[in-house]
Motif scaffolding. Structure first.
Motif, PDB file in Angstrom:
ATOM      1  N   SER A 179       0.823  -1.202   0.000  1.00 56.93           N
ATOM      2  CA  SER A 179       0.000   0.000   0.000  1.00 56.93           C
ATOM      3  C   SER A 179       0.864   1.262   0.000  1.00 56.93           C
ATOM      4  O   SER A 179       0.574   2.228  -0.709  1.00 56.93           O
ATOM      5  CB  SER A 179      -0.930  -0.011   1.218  1.00 56.93           C
ATOM      6  N   TYR A 180       1.910   1.260   0.787  1.00 52.59           N
ATOM      7  CA  TYR A 180       2.827   2.398   0.854  1.00 52.59           C
ATOM      8  C   TYR A 180       3.459   2.646  -0.519  1.00 52.59           C
ATOM      9  O   TYR A 180       3.538   3.788  -0.988  1.00 52.59           O
ATOM     10  CB  TYR A 180       3.905   2.135   1.912  1.00 52.59           C
ATOM     11  N   GLU A 181       3.891   1.594  -1.179  1.00 53.13           N
ATOM     12  CA  GLU A 181       4.503   1.713  -2.505  1.00 53.13           C
ATOM     13  C   GLU A 181       3.481   2.189  -3.539  1.00 53.13           C
ATOM     14  O   GLU A 181       3.812   2.990  -4.428  1.00 53.13           O
ATOM     15  CB  GLU A 181       5.112   0.376  -2.939  1.00 53.13           C
ATOM     16  N   ILE A 182       2.252   1.698  -3.435  1.00 51.23           N
ATOM     17  CA  ILE A 182       1.192   2.113  -4.356  1.00 51.23           C
ATOM     18  C   ILE A 182       0.944   3.609  -4.222  1.00 51.23           C
ATOM     19  O   ILE A 182       0.836   4.333  -5.217  1.00 51.23           O
ATOM     20  CB  ILE A 182      -0.104   1.313  -4.118  1.00 51.23           C
ATOM     21  N   ARG A 183       0.857   4.094  -2.993  1.00 52.95           N
ATOM     22  CA  ARG A 183       0.638   5.532  -2.768  1.00 52.95           C
ATOM     23  C   ARG A 183       1.755   6.354  -3.403  1.00 52.95           C
ATOM     24  O   ARG A 183       1.503   7.372  -4.043  1.00 52.95           O
ATOM     25  CB  ARG A 183       0.520   5.845  -1.281  1.00 52.95           C
ATOM     26  N   GLY A 184       2.988   5.912  -3.237  1.00 60.13           N
ATOM     27  CA  GLY A 184       4.106   6.621  -3.846  1.00 60.13           C
ATOM     28  C   GLY A 184       3.998   6.656  -5.361  1.00 60.13           C
ATOM     29  O   GLY A 184       4.266   7.681  -5.999  1.00 60.13           O
ATOM     30  N   ALA A 185       3.589   5.531  -5.947  1.00 51.71           N
ATOM     31  CA  ALA A 185       3.423   5.462  -7.398  1.00 51.71           C
ATOM     32  C   ALA A 185       2.278   6.364  -7.862  1.00 51.71           C
ATOM     33  O   ALA A 185       2.373   7.008  -8.914  1.00 51.71           O
ATOM     34  CB  ALA A 185       3.185   4.017  -7.830  1.00 51.71           C
ATOM     35  N   ILE A 186       1.207   6.421  -7.083  1.00 49.35           N
ATOM     36  CA  ILE A 186       0.083   7.305  -7.409  1.00 49.35           C
ATOM     37  C   ILE A 186       0.555   8.761  -7.429  1.00 49.35           C
ATOM     38  O   ILE A 186       0.244   9.512  -8.364  1.00 49.35           O
ATOM     39  CB  ILE A 186      -1.076   7.117  -6.406  1.00 49.35           C
TER      40      ILE A 186
END
Length: 125
Positions: free
Chosen positions: A8-15
């Motif tokens: 989830s943390y990585e997804i937020r960064g990618a977003i």
């Protein structure tokens, strides 16, 4: 093993990366492609437009489609709409329940501030 919270943390960064690079106002498919690209750059395993069967009373009656599935653990539902409606949140919650995944991210890229467009949903199983 990488856990849902880490993903989830990585997804937020990618977003954030996608939003900062291309901004709001484009089609959902553009954001989905760009987000898929960013997640893969981070070394995450992604699948786009994942078709899952829909079972009711023991019979398969159809299927539903996930925008993105990350590391076979986290669903990402991508939107680019003027306003997220309650049905968009309910859709992701239903996807989580039907698929037995624990975590989903709903993101609307058509916002002035991307912080207002990211929502985390948890399946209590």
């Amino acid at each position: 093993m990488i856990y849902e919270n880490d993903i989830s943390y990585e997804i937020r960064g990618a977003i954030y990366s996608v939003y900062n690079n291309i901004g709001p106002g484009l089609l959902e498919s553009i954001y989905e492609s760009a987000l898929d690209y960013e997640l893969k750059k981070l070394g995450l395993k992604t699948k786009r437009q994942v078709v899952l069967p829909f079972h009711y009373c023991g019979d398969q009656l159809g299927s539903f489609r996930l925008d993105l599935l990350v590391n076979d653990k986290v669903i990402v539902e991508v939107k680019s709409v003027a306003e997220l409606l309650p049905v968009h949140h309910k859709q992701l919650i239903s996807y989580l329940k039907l698929s037995n995944f624990r975590l989903g991210i709903l993101v609307n890229f058509n916002v002035n501030n991307i912080n207002e467009g990211i929502f985390r949903k948890v399946n209590g199983l």
